[in-house]
Design an enzyme around this catalytic site. Structure first.
Site, PDB file in Angstrom:
ATOM      1  N   LYS A  22       0.836  -1.207   0.000  1.00 23.26           N
ATOM      2  CA  LYS A  22       0.000   0.000   0.000  1.00 23.26           C
ATOM      3  C   LYS A  22       0.870   1.256   0.000  1.00 23.26           C
ATOM      4  O   LYS A  22       0.670   2.160  -0.808  1.00 23.26           O
ATOM      5  CB  LYS A  22      -0.902   0.013   1.240  1.00 23.26           C
ATOM      6  N   ASN A  23       1.829   1.296   0.914  1.00 26.43           N
ATOM      7  CA  ASN A  23       2.598   2.533   1.048  1.00 26.43           C
ATOM      8  C   ASN A  23       3.452   2.814  -0.183  1.00 26.43           C
ATOM      9  O   ASN A  23       3.615   3.964  -0.592  1.00 26.43           O
ATOM     10  CB  ASN A  23       3.470   2.489   2.310  1.00 26.43           C
ATOM     11  N   CYS A 119      -4.685   8.517   9.971  1.00 28.23           N
ATOM     12  CA  CYS A 119      -4.863   7.850  11.256  1.00 28.23           C
ATOM     13  C   CYS A 119      -4.560   8.792  12.419  1.00 28.23           C
ATOM     14  O   CYS A 119      -3.660   9.633  12.331  1.00 28.23           O
ATOM     15  CB  CYS A 119      -3.898   6.666  11.367  1.00 28.23           C
ATOM     16  N   ARG A 124       1.731  14.184  13.912  1.00 30.91           N
ATOM     17  CA  ARG A 124       2.177  13.994  12.536  1.00 30.91           C
ATOM     18  C   ARG A 124       2.222  15.274  11.709  1.00 30.91           C
ATOM     19  O   ARG A 124       1.491  15.433  10.738  1.00 30.91           O
ATOM     20  CB  ARG A 124       1.296  12.959  11.835  1.00 30.91           C
ATOM     21  N   ASP A 307       4.688   0.018  12.111  1.00 28.35           N
ATOM     22  CA  ASP A 307       3.470  -0.561  11.531  1.00 28.35           C
ATOM     23  C   ASP A 307       3.268  -2.033  11.909  1.00 28.35           C
ATOM     24  O   ASP A 307       2.238  -2.624  11.570  1.00 28.35           O
ATOM     25  CB  ASP A 307       3.491  -0.429   9.997  1.00 28.35           C
ATOM     26  N   ARG A 399      -8.554   0.204   4.835  1.00 22.51           N
ATOM     27  CA  ARG A 399      -7.594   1.156   4.259  1.00 22.51           C
ATOM     28  C   ARG A 399      -6.295   0.460   3.879  1.00 22.51           C
ATOM     29  O   ARG A 399      -5.568   0.949   3.025  1.00 22.51           O
ATOM     30  CB  ARG A 399      -7.269   2.254   5.277  1.00 22.51           C
TER      31      ARG A 399
HETATM   32  C1  UD1 Z   1       4.842   6.445   6.666  1.00 21.25           C
HETATM   33  C2  UD1 Z   1       3.888   5.296   6.410  1.00 21.25           C
HETATM   34  C3  UD1 Z   1       3.320   4.784   7.726  1.00 21.25           C
HETATM   35  C4  UD1 Z   1       4.439   4.462   8.719  1.00 21.25           C
HETATM   36  C5  UD1 Z   1       5.396   5.626   8.853  1.00 21.25           C
HETATM   37  C6  UD1 Z   1       6.623   5.296   9.691  1.00 21.25           C
HETATM   38  C7  UD1 Z   1       2.967   5.845   4.227  1.00 21.25           C
HETATM   39  C8  UD1 Z   1       1.767   6.221   3.448  1.00 21.25           C
HETATM   40  N1  UD1 Z   1       2.811   5.759   5.570  1.00 21.25           N
HETATM   41  O1  UD1 Z   1       4.088   7.513   7.240  1.00 21.25           O
HETATM   42  O2  UD1 Z   1       2.554   3.615   7.439  1.00 21.25           O
HETATM   43  O3  UD1 Z   1       3.870   4.187   9.977  1.00 21.25           O
HETATM   44  O4  UD1 Z   1       5.874   6.034   7.551  1.00 21.25           O
HETATM   45  O5  UD1 Z   1       7.290   4.198   9.177  1.00 21.25           O
HETATM   46  O6  UD1 Z   1       4.017   5.620   3.657  1.00 21.25           O
HETATM   47  N2  UD1 Z   1       7.287  13.901  11.395  1.00 21.25           N
HETATM   48  C9  UD1 Z   1       7.498  15.218  11.738  1.00 21.25           C
HETATM   49  N3  UD1 Z   1       7.525  16.158  10.738  1.00 21.25           N
HETATM   50  C10 UD1 Z   1       7.336  15.831   9.428  1.00 21.25           C
HETATM   51  C11 UD1 Z   1       7.130  14.482   9.092  1.00 21.25           C
HETATM   52  C12 UD1 Z   1       7.115  13.536  10.102  1.00 21.25           C
HETATM   53  O7  UD1 Z   1       7.674  15.545  12.920  1.00 21.25           O
HETATM   54  O8  UD1 Z   1       7.353  16.748   8.577  1.00 21.25           O
HETATM   55  C13 UD1 Z   1       7.276  12.862  12.460  1.00 21.25           C
HETATM   56  C14 UD1 Z   1       5.950  12.141  12.589  1.00 21.25           C
HETATM   57  O9  UD1 Z   1       5.059  12.851  13.418  1.00 21.25           O
HETATM   58  C15 UD1 Z   1       6.375  10.816  13.189  1.00 21.25           C
HETATM   59  C16 UD1 Z   1       7.759  10.579  12.561  1.00 21.25           C
HETATM   60  O10 UD1 Z   1       8.184  11.840  12.079  1.00 21.25           O
HETATM   61  O11 UD1 Z   1       6.516  10.937  14.578  1.00 21.25           O
HETATM   62  C17 UD1 Z   1       7.784   9.581  11.404  1.00 21.25           C
HETATM   63  O12 UD1 Z   1       6.780   9.941  10.473  1.00 21.25           O
HETATM   64  P1  UD1 Z   1       6.909   9.646   8.921  1.00 21.25           P
HETATM   65  O13 UD1 Z   1       8.046   8.727   8.653  1.00 21.25           O
HETATM   66  O14 UD1 Z   1       6.886  10.947   8.189  1.00 21.25           O
HETATM   67  O15 UD1 Z   1       5.547   8.891   8.635  1.00 21.25           O
HETATM   68  P2  UD1 Z   1       4.728   8.960   7.309  1.00 21.25           P
HETATM   69  O16 UD1 Z   1       5.664   9.145   6.185  1.00 21.25           O
HETATM   70  O17 UD1 Z   1       3.596   9.898   7.473  1.00 21.25           O
END
Ligand code: UD1
Length: 419
Positions: A22-23, A119, A124, A307, A399
């Site tokens: 999915k991701n 979610c 985030r 995850d 999802r």
């Molecule tokens: C992706 C995955 C999700 C997985 C996550 C971590 C997809 C669609 N989703 O989510 O399934 O759980 O990686 O492996 O690919 N953060 C910030 N600032 C930012 C971005 C992130 O502070 O600008 C923080 C987030 O709040 C979180 C951490 O960084 O605590 C990791 O988040 P991130 O790796 O960005 O997750 P996603 O890419 O949203």
């Protein structure tokens, strides 16, 4: 609202083929906006999130649809994009929608995307994405719940991410592919979905170096082309199925996934006492001795995936002894804990750590799915529990898991969906 009813009825056994990731799919769909001409993706899971991304692409003016002749393929043609604006009603459904921002900005010079939803597993923020776009010369404004970014043409720059972010790395990497000059990204996420996206971008004509490391250097090019690509198997679905097998003391083999991207999960399952057999694109897990407790802390790849945390915790509820599960990636990802306790689990929470004391057995109850992976954890627990468990609010699971009841039934589970 649909619910899933599971009658815990003994060991799961057999083979199950996992769907495409999915991701990986969501990022690749966004990347299609960068290419001139059509991009075709195969082995795409039929999931609500994928449909949401199709709707977003269409709202932007792209043509995008499932292939009528091939159940698991879709195509995207971005040539008609006329309005680089992704509306709140769609973006709020799924955080990954924000991934369209980088490609839109790079290709069309402007993007307006609602701040993301998704979610409820933590705050985030998207500050790291925005920091990256600004380093490439974009003007970024936050206005009434929307992020507006613009640049006549992006220019290469240096970005050191403050933390490891998967979608942040992907978003800025995509934008940098069409920037003028060289971009260097440091402290990049190295998840397999980042690597897969980079490989596809390379096939589209991008010049990216350091793929698989935490330092990417990208030489901007003036255009990219659409490509065909087969999405790799979903490592999280695969891990979930293996854990479901172990929780029921069965023997499950997952097919269609690269075991190399599951290393930390397999390592932890071995520590739990699982016997793991790895094939070229398959993994089998079974258990003969006691299920042992472990300590685990989630971390960016190659660490143990956040995850997989809920599913592993469900398994540890049945271990012979006390486990410690620390969540280091998201600050609010223990919403499955009170639900697991309803099934008889013994878990104490303190801050971002759960102390799980194994119990002899779980028993069926009514529970509530709170987010995607939490729902998977509840289904694992329900499969191992005595009696019936009803998992409410299963739209979360739709999802991220394609035909989960069918797949589990194929392994011998008694599971059904009720409207
Ligand atoms: C992706 C995955 C999700 C997985 C996550 C971590 C997809 C669609 N989703 O989510 O399934 O759980 O990686 O492996 O690919 N953060 C910030 N600032 C930012 C971005 C992130 O502070 O600008 C923080 C987030 O709040 C979180 C951490 O960084 O605590 C990791 O988040 P991130 O790796 O960005 O997750 P996603 O890419 O949203």
């Amino acid at each position: 609202m649909d619910r899933i009813v599971v009658s815990g009825n003994g060991p799961l056994r057999g083979d199950v083929t996992v769907s495409g990731s999915k991701n990986a799919t969501l990022a690749l769909m966004a990347a299609a906006l960068l290419g001139e001409g059509r991009t075709r993706l195969e082995n795409v899971p039929r999931l609500r999130d994928v449909d949401t991304m199709l709707e977003i692409l269409r709202a932007l003016g792209a043509e995008a649809d499932w292939d009528p002749d091939c159940q698991d393929s879709l195509w995207i043609d971005p040539e008609g994009v006329h309005s680089p604006e992704a509306p709140y009603e769609l973006v709020r459904k799924m955080r990954a929608s924000f991934l369209v921002l980088g490609p839109l900005l790079a290709r069309f010079g402007r993007a307006r995307v609602s701040e993301p939803g998704g979610c409820a597993i933590g705050v985030r923020p998207v500050d790291q994405h925005l920091k990256g776009f600004q380093a490439l010369g974009a003007k970024v404004r936050l206005e009434r719940g929307y992020v507006e970014a613009s640049a006549v043409r992006l220019r290469g720059g240096s970005v050191a991410f403050d933390l490891s972010t998967v979608n942040g790395t992907q978003n800025v990497m995509m934008a940098a592919c069409l920037a003028e000059g060289e971009t260097v990204l440091e402290n990049c996420a190295r998840e397999p979905e980042v690597v897969e996206l980079a490989h596809v971008l390379q096939r589209m004509g991008a010049e990216i170096h350091g793929v698989g490391s935490d330092r990417l250097s990208i030489q901007g090019v003036s255009g990219l082309r659409g490509v065909s690509h087969r999405v790799s198997g979903d490592r999280i679905e695969a891990g979930t199925m293996l854990i479901a097998g172990l929780a029921t003391r069965g023997l499950v083999r997952v097919l269609g996934v690269d075991p190399a991207v599951m290393d930390s999960t397999l390592q932890k399952l071995r520590e739990c006492g699982a016997e793991i057999e790895v094939g070229v694109d398959s993994v089998q897990a079974g258990i003969r001795g006691p299920l042992r407790p472990v300590r685990v802390a989630t971390a960016p790849f190659p660490g143990f995936p956040t995850d997989m945390q809920a599913q592993l915790m469900a398994l540890l509820c049945l271990a012979e002894g006390a486990s410690v599960v620390s969540e280091r990636v998201f600050e609010n990802r223990f919403m499955h804990v009170p639900e697991l306790k309803r099934l008889g689990a013994d878990i104490a929470l303190s801050d971002r750590t759960a102390h799980v004391t194994g119990v002899r057995g779980l028993s069926g109850a009514q529970v509530m799915a709170t987010d995607l992976r939490a729902s998977a954890g509840l289904i694992v627990a329900a499969l191992a529990a005595e009696g019936d468990t009803t998992v409410n609010r299963v739209y979360h699971i739709d999802r991220g898991y394609e035909r989960i009841e069918q797949k589990l039934r194929g392994l011998g589970a008694e599971i059904r969906r009720e409207a």
